[in-house]
Design a protein around this motif. Structure first.
Motif, PDB file in Angstrom:
ATOM      1  N   LEU A 135     -19.532 -10.366  64.293  1.00 32.34           N
ATOM      2  CA  LEU A 135     -20.600 -10.047  65.235  1.00 32.34           C
ATOM      3  C   LEU A 135     -21.931  -9.803  64.526  1.00 32.34           C
ATOM      4  O   LEU A 135     -22.987 -10.202  65.025  1.00 32.34           O
ATOM      5  N   ALA A 136     -21.886  -9.172  63.359  1.00 29.04           N
ATOM      6  CA  ALA A 136     -23.118  -8.982  62.584  1.00 29.04           C
ATOM      7  C   ALA A 136     -23.690 -10.336  62.160  1.00 29.04           C
ATOM      8  O   ALA A 136     -24.910 -10.535  62.166  1.00 29.04           O
ATOM      9  N   ALA A 137     -22.822 -11.272  61.815  1.00 23.32           N
ATOM     10  CA  ALA A 137     -23.283 -12.620  61.457  1.00 23.32           C
ATOM     11  C   ALA A 137     -23.912 -13.304  62.667  1.00 23.32           C
ATOM     12  O   ALA A 137     -24.919 -14.012  62.532  1.00 23.32           O
ATOM     13  N   ALA A 138     -23.350 -13.091  63.850  1.00 19.65           N
ATOM     14  CA  ALA A 138     -23.926 -13.677  65.067  1.00 19.65           C
ATOM     15  C   ALA A 138     -25.318 -13.106  65.331  1.00 19.65           C
ATOM     16  O   ALA A 138     -26.246 -13.847  65.673  1.00 19.65           O
ATOM     17  N   VAL A 139     -25.465 -11.802  65.163  1.00 24.45           N
ATOM     18  CA  VAL A 139     -26.786 -11.178  65.333  1.00 24.45           C
ATOM     19  C   VAL A 139     -27.767 -11.759  64.326  1.00 24.45           C
ATOM     20  O   VAL A 139     -28.912 -12.080  64.663  1.00 24.45           O
ATOM     21  N   LEU A 140     -27.323 -11.913  63.090  1.00 23.25           N
ATOM     22  CA  LEU A 140     -28.182 -12.496  62.057  1.00 23.25           C
ATOM     23  C   LEU A 140     -28.598 -13.917  62.442  1.00 23.25           C
ATOM     24  O   LEU A 140     -29.769 -14.282  62.307  1.00 23.25           O
ATOM     25  N   ALA A 141     -27.673 -14.700  62.935  1.00 23.33           N
ATOM     26  CA  ALA A 141     -27.982 -16.078  63.342  1.00 23.33           C
ATOM     27  C   ALA A 141     -28.994 -16.105  64.482  1.00 23.33           C
ATOM     28  O   ALA A 141     -29.874 -16.967  64.514  1.00 23.33           O
ATOM     29  N   LEU A 142     -28.891 -15.154  65.386  1.00 25.24           N
ATOM     30  CA  LEU A 142     -29.808 -15.098  66.521  1.00 25.24           C
ATOM     31  C   LEU A 142     -31.193 -14.572  66.132  1.00 25.24           C
ATOM     32  O   LEU A 142     -32.132 -14.684  66.914  1.00 25.24           O
ATOM     33  N   THR A 143     -31.300 -14.023  64.936  1.00 25.27           N
ATOM     34  CA  THR A 143     -32.572 -13.481  64.462  1.00 25.27           C
ATOM     35  C   THR A 143     -33.588 -14.592  64.192  1.00 25.27           C
ATOM     36  O   THR A 143     -34.784 -14.388  64.341  1.00 25.27           O
ATOM     37  N   GLY A 144     -33.116 -15.743  63.784  1.00 23.10           N
ATOM     38  CA  GLY A 144     -34.016 -16.861  63.533  1.00 23.10           C
ATOM     39  C   GLY A 144     -33.354 -17.924  62.685  1.00 23.10           C
ATOM     40  O   GLY A 144     -32.374 -17.665  61.983  1.00 23.10           O
ATOM     41  N   ARG A 145     -33.916 -19.123  62.763  1.00 17.62           N
ATOM     42  CA  ARG A 145     -33.345 -20.267  62.038  1.00 17.62           C
ATOM     43  C   ARG A 145     -33.270 -20.032  60.535  1.00 17.62           C
ATOM     44  O   ARG A 145     -32.370 -20.527  59.876  1.00 17.62           O
ATOM     45  N   ARG A 146     -34.191 -19.295  60.012  1.00 12.67           N
ATOM     46  CA  ARG A 146     -34.226 -19.066  58.565  1.00 12.67           C
ATOM     47  C   ARG A 146     -33.003 -18.278  58.084  1.00 12.67           C
ATOM     48  O   ARG A 146     -32.684 -18.271  56.909  1.00 12.67           O
ATOM     49  N   TYR A 147     -32.311 -17.622  59.008  1.00  9.47           N
ATOM     50  CA  TYR A 147     -31.150 -16.812  58.644  1.00  9.47           C
ATOM     51  C   TYR A 147     -29.818 -17.509  58.916  1.00  9.47           C
ATOM     52  O   TYR A 147     -28.763 -16.922  58.705  1.00  9.47           O
ATOM     53  N   LEU A 148     -29.849 -18.746  59.372  1.00 13.20           N
ATOM     54  CA  LEU A 148     -28.605 -19.433  59.736  1.00 13.20           C
ATOM     55  C   LEU A 148     -27.654 -19.596  58.560  1.00 13.20           C
ATOM     56  O   LEU A 148     -26.453 -19.379  58.701  1.00 13.20           O
ATOM     57  N   ARG A 149     -28.172 -19.983  57.419  1.00 16.18           N
ATOM     58  CA  ARG A 149     -27.293 -20.170  56.255  1.00 16.18           C
ATOM     59  C   ARG A 149     -26.601 -18.864  55.874  1.00 16.18           C
ATOM     60  O   ARG A 149     -25.392 -18.833  55.624  1.00 16.18           O
ATOM     61  N   ALA A 150     -27.366 -17.776  55.840  1.00 21.74           N
ATOM     62  CA  ALA A 150     -26.780 -16.466  55.513  1.00 21.74           C
ATOM     63  C   ALA A 150     -25.755 -16.062  56.566  1.00 21.74           C
ATOM     64  O   ALA A 150     -24.701 -15.512  56.241  1.00 21.74           O
ATOM     65  N   ALA A 151     -26.045 -16.354  57.831  1.00 21.82           N
ATOM     66  CA  ALA A 151     -25.115 -15.998  58.903  1.00 21.82           C
ATOM     67  C   ALA A 151     -23.806 -16.777  58.780  1.00 21.82           C
ATOM     68  O   ALA A 151     -22.725 -16.216  58.975  1.00 21.82           O
ATOM     69  N   VAL A 152     -23.906 -18.056  58.457  1.00 22.27           N
ATOM     70  CA  VAL A 152     -22.698 -18.863  58.273  1.00 22.27           C
ATOM     71  C   VAL A 152     -21.897 -18.345  57.079  1.00 22.27           C
ATOM     72  O   VAL A 152     -20.672 -18.211  57.139  1.00 22.27           O
ATOM     73  N   THR A 153     -22.590 -18.020  55.990  1.00 21.05           N
ATOM     74  CA  THR A 153     -21.923 -17.475  54.807  1.00 21.05           C
ATOM     75  C   THR A 153     -21.210 -16.170  55.144  1.00 21.05           C
ATOM     76  O   THR A 153     -20.060 -15.949  54.762  1.00 21.05           O
ATOM     77  N   GLN A 154     -21.891 -15.308  55.877  1.00 22.34           N
ATOM     78  CA  GLN A 154     -21.350 -13.996  56.214  1.00 22.34           C
ATOM     79  C   GLN A 154     -20.256 -14.074  57.274  1.00 22.34           C
ATOM     80  O   GLN A 154     -19.349 -13.247  57.275  1.00 22.34           O
ATOM     81  N   GLY A 155     -20.316 -15.060  58.156  1.00 22.47           N
ATOM     82  CA  GLY A 155     -19.413 -15.079  59.292  1.00 22.47           C
ATOM     83  C   GLY A 155     -18.207 -15.983  59.213  1.00 22.47           C
ATOM     84  O   GLY A 155     -17.249 -15.794  59.965  1.00 22.47           O
ATOM     85  N   THR A 156     -18.204 -16.955  58.326  1.00 18.08           N
ATOM     86  CA  THR A 156     -17.109 -17.923  58.300  1.00 18.08           C
ATOM     87  C   THR A 156     -15.774 -17.294  57.910  1.00 18.08           C
ATOM     88  O   THR A 156     -14.754 -17.526  58.583  1.00 18.08           O
ATOM     89  N   LEU A 157     -15.746 -16.523  56.847  1.00 19.19           N
ATOM     90  CA  LEU A 157     -14.481 -15.936  56.382  1.00 19.19           C
ATOM     91  C   LEU A 157     -13.867 -14.988  57.421  1.00 19.19           C
ATOM     92  O   LEU A 157     -12.669 -15.097  57.720  1.00 19.19           O
ATOM     93  N   PRO A 158     -14.647 -14.060  57.995  1.00 23.92           N
ATOM     94  CA  PRO A 158     -14.026 -13.207  59.018  1.00 23.92           C
ATOM     95  C   PRO A 158     -13.613 -13.975  60.275  1.00 23.92           C
ATOM     96  O   PRO A 158     -12.607 -13.630  60.901  1.00 23.92           O
ATOM     97  N   LEU A 159     -14.353 -15.023  60.623  1.00 18.38           N
ATOM     98  CA  LEU A 159     -13.957 -15.851  61.765  1.00 18.38           C
ATOM     99  C   LEU A 159     -12.583 -16.459  61.520  1.00 18.38           C
ATOM    100  O   LEU A 159     -11.703 -16.407  62.385  1.00 18.38           O
ATOM    101  N   LEU A 160     -12.388 -17.023  60.343  1.00 23.23           N
ATOM    102  CA  LEU A 160     -11.092 -17.618  60.012  1.00 23.23           C
ATOM    103  C   LEU A 160      -9.987 -16.567  59.992  1.00 23.23           C
ATOM    104  O   LEU A 160      -8.869 -16.824  60.451  1.00 23.23           O
ATOM    105  N   ALA A 161     -10.283 -15.378  59.487  1.00 22.47           N
ATOM    106  CA  ALA A 161      -9.288 -14.311  59.460  1.00 22.47           C
ATOM    107  C   ALA A 161      -8.858 -13.941  60.878  1.00 22.47           C
ATOM    108  O   ALA A 161      -7.662 -13.784  61.154  1.00 22.47           O
ATOM    109  N   VAL A 162      -9.819 -13.823  61.783  1.00 20.17           N
ATOM    110  CA  VAL A 162      -9.504 -13.439  63.168  1.00 20.17           C
ATOM    111  C   VAL A 162      -8.766 -14.562  63.893  1.00 20.17           C
ATOM    112  O   VAL A 162      -7.728 -14.331  64.512  1.00 20.17           O
ATOM    113  N   VAL A 163      -9.276 -15.770  63.798  1.00 20.07           N
ATOM    114  CA  VAL A 163      -8.657 -16.893  64.520  1.00 20.07           C
ATOM    115  C   VAL A 163      -7.227 -17.141  64.028  1.00 20.07           C
ATOM    116  O   VAL A 163      -6.322 -17.376  64.830  1.00 20.07           O
ATOM    117  N   LEU A 164      -7.022 -17.092  62.727  1.00 16.01           N
ATOM    118  CA  LEU A 164      -5.681 -17.327  62.192  1.00 16.01           C
ATOM    119  C   LEU A 164      -4.755 -16.124  62.391  1.00 16.01           C
ATOM    120  O   LEU A 164      -3.541 -16.274  62.375  1.00 16.01           O
TER     121      LEU A 164
END
Length: 134
Positions: free
Chosen positions: A98-127
């Motif tokens: 959720l923090a990564a989602a907030v970061l992504a919604l902050t602006g396009r310049r933060y998308l890479r950081a949001a993906v970096t921050q959010g991918t691993l926990p997303l996979l942990a939750v989904v799996l």
């Protein structure tokens, strides 16, 4: 899928320990504050208390995820251990996500950081969901 979920939760926690280190320990080093888009050493000094505090949020999420992984992986004390472990994993990794989602919604310049921050926990939750739903 449980081992994969635990691996991704562990990696998400390790990443958040790294983020803690940057925000709370090395914030005023040029390599760190430039990575976060801070404009100057003076700005890094000014924002240091905020970064320090934010770093500890990341550390606490990491510790919770590590404990959750440990509880699920060791599974020796009974069903309460599994429930407590998955609760910690979903809570901590869900907060990271959720923090990564907030970061992504902050602006396009933060998308890479949001993906970096959010991918691993997303996979942990989904799996991990099939482990508790099936």
């Amino acid at each position: 899928m449980i081992p994969a979920s635990l691996l991704f939760a562990f990696l998400a926690a390790a990443l958040h320990v790294f983020i803690f280190t940057m925000e709370s320990v090395t914030w005023t080093r040029p390599a760190t504050w430039k990575r976060f888009g801070v404009a100057s050493q003076s700005d890094a000094e000014t924002t240091r208390p905020l970064a320090f505090n934010q770093g500890f949020y990341n550390l606490f999420l990491a510790v919770g995820a590590f404990v959750g992984v440990g509880l699920v992986a060791l599974r020796g004390a009974g069903p309460w251990q599994d429930v407590a472990g998955w609760t910690l994993i979903f809570s901590c990794c869900g907060s990271m996500l959720l923090a990564a989602a907030v970061l992504a919604l902050t602006g396009r310049r933060y998308l890479r950081a949001a993906v970096t921050q959010g991918t691993l926990p997303l996979l942990a939750v989904v799996l991990g969901l099939p482990a508790v739903l099936l």
